[in-house]
Each structure stands twice: as C-alpha cells, then as structure tokens.
Design a protein around this motif. Structure first.
Motif, mmCIF file in Angstrom:
data_model
loop_
_atom_site.group_PDB
_atom_site.id
_atom_site.type_symbol
_atom_site.label_atom_id
_atom_site.label_comp_id
_atom_site.label_asym_id
_atom_site.label_seq_id
_atom_site.Cartn_x
_atom_site.Cartn_y
_atom_site.Cartn_z
ATOM 1 N N SER A 238 48.459 8.915 -5.275
ATOM 2 C CA SER A 238 48.961 9.722 -4.159
ATOM 3 C C SER A 238 49.273 11.132 -4.631
ATOM 4 O O SER A 238 49.863 11.305 -5.702
ATOM 5 N N GLY A 240 51.592 14.018 -3.623
ATOM 6 C CA GLY A 240 52.766 14.159 -2.775
ATOM 7 C C GLY A 240 53.258 15.568 -2.587
ATOM 8 O O GLY A 240 54.117 15.827 -1.737
ATOM 9 N N ARG A 241 52.721 16.501 -3.374
ATOM 10 C CA ARG A 241 53.193 17.883 -3.260
ATOM 11 C C ARG A 241 52.023 18.837 -3.442
ATOM 12 O O ARG A 241 51.280 18.744 -4.417
ATOM 13 N N GLY A 259 51.164 14.684 -8.115
ATOM 14 C CA GLY A 259 51.015 13.346 -7.560
ATOM 15 C C GLY A 259 51.343 12.274 -8.569
ATOM 16 O O GLY A 259 51.868 12.547 -9.656
ATOM 17 N N THR A 260 51.037 11.040 -8.197
ATOM 18 C CA THR A 260 51.365 9.908 -9.057
ATOM 19 C C THR A 260 50.227 8.896 -9.088
ATOM 20 O O THR A 260 49.519 8.705 -8.084
#
Length: 391
Positions: A238, A240-241, A259-260
């Motif tokens: 994902s 996320g920023r 992300g991760t």
C-alpha cells in the motif's frame, strides 16, 4: 493451581487497575517512556523485586524459583503510546495532549506487573526463572525489541517460552485468541522520490511530469501482490502518502511517496523488494523521469511455535474453559515481537477486552475512542501467570 492463580489475579485487580489508569493518564511516545519506567521501578522497589533498566526506557525484572535457574520463561509487555488525541471523556484520560494509549499498551504493562505480583506470591511454585520484560518503543522502527536483544539479557539461559499478549476489542472479555505458526506479517517501508521537470500545468508537453509518472508507478506496484505473489502467501503493498507540492496550475519538479509492504515469507519478502525497485525504475523511464527507491527493513513475521502454542491452548482451555478460546486468523499488521519469535520458542496471543458480549464501546485499536474493558485485566494477569508456571 489454576484456580488459585485466577483468585490471586482478582486480589491484585484494584492495584493493577490503578496502575493502568495512572499510565493511561500519562502516556509517553516510543523511547520516551521515562515516567512509565519510573512508575514501574517504584512498584518493583515496593515489592523488593530484582530488576534493571534495559533498552533505555525499559525495565527487566526477574523472579527466581526452584530447580534449574537457567531454565527460563520470559513474559513481555510493550509500554509506548501513540500520537493520537484522546476523545474518550474518561476521568483518567490522557493529560498529554496528542498522545494516547490507543493500542492498549497500558493494559499490557499493568497486566505484566499484575502477573509479577501474583507469581511473587507463589514463587515456591516457579520452576526455574521468570523474566518480566517491560519493553519500550514497539510502535516505531527500529523497535524496542532490537535494543533489548542487543544487550543479550537472556544469554546463558534456556528460554523454554517467550510469551506476549495483546488486547483485542473484537474479542469479548474473558476470551483468548491463539494461532500457531505464522500469525502477523513482516513490515517494510517504501520511500520513493520521482523527479522530473515541473512548470505550468497548462503546458504539460513542455515538462516531464512526475505526478502522472507517480500515479502510473502506484498502479504498476499493484502487480507485486496481484500478479507476482503466490496466492498462498498473503501480501499487501500500500502507498499511504503522496506529496506532490504543486498547485492547480503548477506541476512540481518532484513527488515523494511512502508506503508499506507486508507478507509472511522471508524469501518472497526479499524478492518482492527487488520487484518493487524494478517496477519503479522501469515505469519512471517510460515516463521520462527519474526515480529513487529506498526500502527500509522493518519487523519480521511473528511466528508462534506450534508446540508451545498448542501447549498454551491446552493450558488456557483447562483454566478458562474451551469455549473461551478462539482460533485467530492471520493478521497483516506487524509487531516487533517477531524478533523474539525468530530466536526463541514463542507464543503471542490476544486477550479479549470488548466487554461482555463484545461491547462496542471498546472501539478500535489506534483510535481516539479506544476504551478497553478494565475487567479484562483480571484475565490478562491470570493468563500470563498461568502460562509462566505451566509452559
């Protein structure tokens, strides 16, 4: 013996709840748990329990029983809070604005102290040594577990079980959740910078647009989970920023993305990191921009030793009833407890804090309204104590 321990957990409940409320009212962020450490040391001094400070703001206490003192069980609780502004309205709500025990680490810490009190009262029943690890900094990289292990506190001991518990608002109070084998995912952070040539958004043909390229990269990265990962190995990637500091009529020179990556297999984890870089670089080239990729290694997978976990389930079933034991699903959340599971036979399980019938007032983890049922402390204390004596 189990009935005796459960009764003793009830006897220390008021003291444990008071400690939990004091910690909850004074939450501290990762590696800044100075007041929490001081409070724990005061409790240990009052009881005459041997301890030392560890990993900066952590505490490691020890009780020696009988028999081979090099034979050990380690009970672990994390201590840190989150950067969340509390909105529970509790009388003992956070006094530190913007910081809250929204993940239940105050419950973990108080429960471990309760287990220490219980076990100290029956130390003649302890086989070997029990360590009580109050660990700082679980919520942020590099994770307090890494700092604990750098000090080699368990060298020379045969650690027969490393035990950790975590609150779960989706489980009713009085229940416990277990899963043998792979339980929680590894976690790695992605940091991607895409650089082009910005300018007037009305004339993109004169530019090298890093925003469009970044959007393409985000979409292309979905292949990692959907087309490259074995379906038998849960994988999440994902972003996320995304920071594109332009304007309605300005295309910026660069875009930064974070992300991760989460998964459950170390070989695939390494391959996935390579695949991420290949996708980012090749997509950037296709859009005429440049990219930099950094993938920082995070926590490993939490792996529950099958034999230890099966024994723990049997023990807790006898103690609390088969109907109060749940089989958990795998979770793509992460925990630095994974560092311990990589070295020692371990079990990491869940304690229900949802109230009778799973009261919705408990809310969700990492949420400003999180309010676990404090009666769960009785079960958390008893569970840790029983496992320390029986594993």
């Amino acid at each position: 013996m189990e009935r005796c321990i459960i009764d003793k957990a009830g006897e220390v409940f008021d003291r444990v709840r008071s400690l939990r409320r004091a910690i909850h009212a004074n939450p501290e962020l990762s590696f800044a748990e100075h007041a929490t450490q001081q409070a724990l040391c005061a409790e240990l001094d009052r009881e005459g329990i041997a301890y030392r400070k560890i990993a900066g703001t952590g505490v490691l206490a020890v009780i020696e029983g009988r028999g081979d003192l090099k034979d050990a069980v380690v009970l672990r609780a994390d201590m840190d809070a989150l950067p969340v502004r509390e909105s529970t309205g509790l009388a003992y709500a956070s006094c530190n604005d913007g910081v809250m025990h929204a993940c239940g680490h105050d419950i973990h810490t108080a429960a471990l102290m309760g287990a220490l009190l219980v076990l100290n009262s029956v130390r003649e029943k302890i086989e070997g040594t029990v360590f009580f690890l109050f660990q700082p900094g679980e919520e942020v990289w590099p994770g307090g577990a890494t700092l604990v292990l750098k000090e080699n506190p368990f060298d020379g001991y045969n650690v027969r079980a490393f035990v950790g518990e975590h609150v779960d608002p989706e489980l009713p109070t009085g229940t416990f959740g277990f899963r043998p084998g792979k339980y929680m995912a590894s976690t790695d952070e992605l940091h991607i910078t895409v650089t082009g040539e910005g300018g007037h958004a009305a004339m993109p043909y004169r530019l090298k647009d890093p925003v469009v390229a970044s959007a393409a990269i985000i979409m292309a990265l979905q292949q990692v989970a959907s087309r490259n990962a074995n379906p038998a190995v849960p994988t999440v990637l994902s972003v996320g920023r995304v920071t594109a500091d332009g304007a309605t009529n300005v295309i910026p020179d660069s875009v930064v993305m974070e992300g991760t990556l989460r998964t459950f297999d170390e070989a695939w984890r390494a391959d996935a990191k390579l695949r991420i870089k290949e996708i980012v670089y090749s997509t950037a080239r296709a859009y005429g921009v440049e990219a930099e990729v950094a993938v920082s290694d995070g926590y490993p997978c939490v792996y529950n030793d099958e034999q230890v976990t099966d024994r723990a389930v049997d023990i807790m079933s006898r103690s609390f009833g088969q109907g109060n034991i749940r089989l958990l699903d795998v979770r793509t959340t992460a925990e630095d407890f994974g560092y311990y599971t990589a070295l020692y036979p371990s079990v990491f399980y869940r304690v229900g804090v949802g109230g009778p019938g799973c009261d919705v007032s408990a809310g969700k983890l990492h949420n400003a309204t999180f309010n676990p049922d404090e009666d769960s402390l009785k079960y958390a204390v008893a569970g840790l104590s029983i496992l320390a004596l029986s594993l």
